[in-house]
Scaffold this active site. Sequence first.
Site, PDB file in Angstrom:
ATOM      1  N   GLU A  61      -3.627   8.269   9.418  1.00 55.33           N
ATOM      2  CA  GLU A  61      -2.588   8.982  10.154  1.00 55.33           C
ATOM      3  C   GLU A  61      -2.641  10.456   9.782  1.00 55.33           C
ATOM      4  OE1 GLU A  61       0.434   6.507   8.567  1.00 55.33           O
ATOM      5  OE2 GLU A  61       0.244   4.989  10.129  1.00 55.33           O
ATOM      6  N   SER A  91       0.703   2.295  13.061  1.00 55.48           N
ATOM      7  CA  SER A  91       0.576   0.828  13.180  1.00 55.48           C
ATOM      8  C   SER A  91      -0.339   0.390  12.056  1.00 55.48           C
ATOM      9  CB  SER A  91      -0.062   0.450  14.525  1.00 55.48           C
ATOM     10  OG  SER A  91       0.675   0.948  15.611  1.00 55.48           O
ATOM     11  N   GLU A  92       0.157   0.517  10.823  1.00 53.34           N
ATOM     12  CA  GLU A  92      -0.736   0.319   9.678  1.00 53.34           C
ATOM     13  C   GLU A  92      -1.346  -1.071   9.663  1.00 53.34           C
ATOM     14  OE1 GLU A  92       2.416   1.543   9.235  1.00 53.34           O
ATOM     15  OE2 GLU A  92       2.048   3.635   8.679  1.00 53.34           O
ATOM     16  N   GLN A 110      -1.343   7.558   3.525  1.00 52.82           N
ATOM     17  CA  GLN A 110      -0.671   8.703   2.897  1.00 52.82           C
ATOM     18  C   GLN A 110       0.293   8.277   1.798  1.00 52.82           C
ATOM     19  OE1 GLN A 110       1.397  11.213   5.688  1.00 52.82           O
ATOM     20  NE2 GLN A 110      -0.308  11.121   7.141  1.00 52.82           N
ATOM     21  N   PHE A 146       2.284  -2.275   0.679  1.00 56.12           N
ATOM     22  CA  PHE A 146       3.096  -3.492   0.769  1.00 56.12           C
ATOM     23  C   PHE A 146       3.093  -4.003   2.207  1.00 56.12           C
ATOM     24  CE2 PHE A 146       5.660  -1.281  -2.752  1.00 56.12           C
ATOM     25  CZ  PHE A 146       4.849  -1.808  -3.742  1.00 56.12           C
ATOM     26  N   HIS A 181       8.380   6.019  -1.807  1.00 59.32           N
ATOM     27  CA  HIS A 181       7.141   6.804  -1.783  1.00 59.32           C
ATOM     28  C   HIS A 181       6.521   6.970  -3.166  1.00 59.32           C
ATOM     29  CE1 HIS A 181       7.680   7.623   2.371  1.00 59.32           C
ATOM     30  NE2 HIS A 181       7.096   8.793   2.424  1.00 59.32           N
TER      31      HIS A 181
END
Lengths: 321, 323
Positions: free
Chosen positions: B29, B57-58, B80, B86, B128
């Site tokens: 991304e 849309s990982e 990123q 997860f 994060h």
Amino acid sequence: MADSADLYRTVRLIRRFEQRAIEMVRAGVIPGGIHPYIGEEAIAAGVCAALRPDDLITSTHRGHGHVLAKGADPVRMLAELAGRQTGLNRGRGGSMHAADVSAGICGANAIVGASAAIAAGAAWSHQRAGHDRVAVTFFGDGAVNQGVLLETLNLASLRRLPVIFVCENNEFATSMRVRDTTAGTITGRAAAFGIPAQTIDGMDPETVLAAAARAVDRGRAGDGPTFLECLTYRFDAHHTWEYSVRPRYRTEEEVAAGSARDPMAIQAARVPAAARARIDDEIEELLDQARRFVDESPEPDPSGALDYLYADGLRGRTGTA
Amino acid sequence: MPILSYLRALNRALAAEMERDPAVCVFGEDIGIAVSNVTTGLLKRFGPERIIDMPISEQAFTSFATGAAMSGSRPVVEFQIPALLFLVFEQIANQAHKFSLMTGGQVKVPVTYLLPSSGSRVGWAGQHSDHPYSLFAHVGVKTVVPATPTDAYGLLVSAIRDDDPVIVFGPAGAIAHRENVDFDTLAPVPLGVSRIHRPGSDVTVVAIGHLVHDALAVAEELAGTISVEVFDPRTLYPFDWAGLHASLERTGRLVVVDDSNRTCGFGGEVLATAAEEMRLVAPPKRVTRPDGAVLPFARELDLALQPTRSQVRAAIEAVAKDR
């Protein structure tokens, strides 16, 4: 293009393979049970008849029909279900992961909806290499509410990938009815991403073949993905554990009504009786041979339980040292 | 000699491998604009068919990479944010990782997952700031955590060339690290081979990722009183157990510094293996994040949950006290 007899042969092979596999589950020769494809054979037969040997498919937990229709050896397929070293996956995959990559079968997948993105990536890679292969991903009605499948519809449409999304709508996600799990429509999901979508009679092999052939042409021409919702019905159990657990989510009357249109009968009616009898005999002979092959095949050596885990043969530590 | 930053090392490794092998491509991304500073210049050099900005849309693009890898491509997937792992644990641990075994060796899945900034960046808060390398080592995905720019270069090159899925964690705490290096000497670093950054004879400190630099600083503080060997595994799976064995033959004392939560963190595996199989003359110690840590936002709270140099120093002094 496949003729009526070819389609009949495939449907019949899948039907009889599944019936024999169920017997082998009951006899304890196939561990873990299977998800029978009985009743849905027209879809695998029709779609795969539209494909070339070098086209790709990904499949589902109910994948025997797809794997057989795409051209895997039924003998080694049966050995795989029985967990033999001679099986397609050397006994490492079983019913839910049967694969024959040399026949374009990139694996059945035990997670609902998981294999569409794999098919899309494979299609992209071949397209990039200049091939005109298409990739078919089979999935059930239960998968249409799985996020990764919806993400893949977007990705495939965005990049105009030669992917054919084949939804086998057999009315049930295990025990849950489509109307209880699915808002909107199944084809509406594809339409939302700009993918041409069609609902077809999934009980008629020739109807499926015609629709699949159009989708394949579109994919090869570089016009992007197609979505086919194939209406069908699962005649048998979700999984063979139903024979002992007996969950009650549909009545016998309902099953009888849903099974009234039988893809094998539909296709049989298009083939002369003499030709049909020959095909039937050939299939029985083949499946007899498969059964003998299973019985004669060695079980895998336990010392190789982690063979093939890594492409480079890496060995981790054992469980005791 | 020119200065090589950590991110520049990753960038050079990607560019070198893309130049060498047309099958290599990058999915992620905002990689077109190189928002993580890892793909800088690559879109212009290699084009949009190899540097591919993906929709958010990982899950789909992670399995898309699996399919591509099974079909002749050699994708690198950039994430990123470490917590995205997860989200895609299914796609990596349950799909890509299992295909080789489940197909009886019919397919290879040469994918590299690249985390250019894993772990706490302070101020990025709960979702994060994870550093989840222990999870991947646990399931058996080849897992590397380079501490230095030259190792980042060499391990990423080896990861891309490897025929299995490999995950490369660039620790946020190591990103600022720079080295003076002759670029012509940059070379692949084999997976599974540790590096001793500083030899010592009293205590072996196994430090993971950016914590190597903290361990080196503490070793320097203690020089003259305790001789500390700083052992950087570089690869967590497969781990260089023979290298650790050799180090403990010299020192017999062990401290592990691991930026994982304590329960089932990688440090526990190192202690257990050393206790079972290696020479220990004193009870070993580990310095980790606390059990079940979720990093809070405020700087003081975030830092309160990170392994610190004073904790590392105290652990070393404790294991060395009965010399």
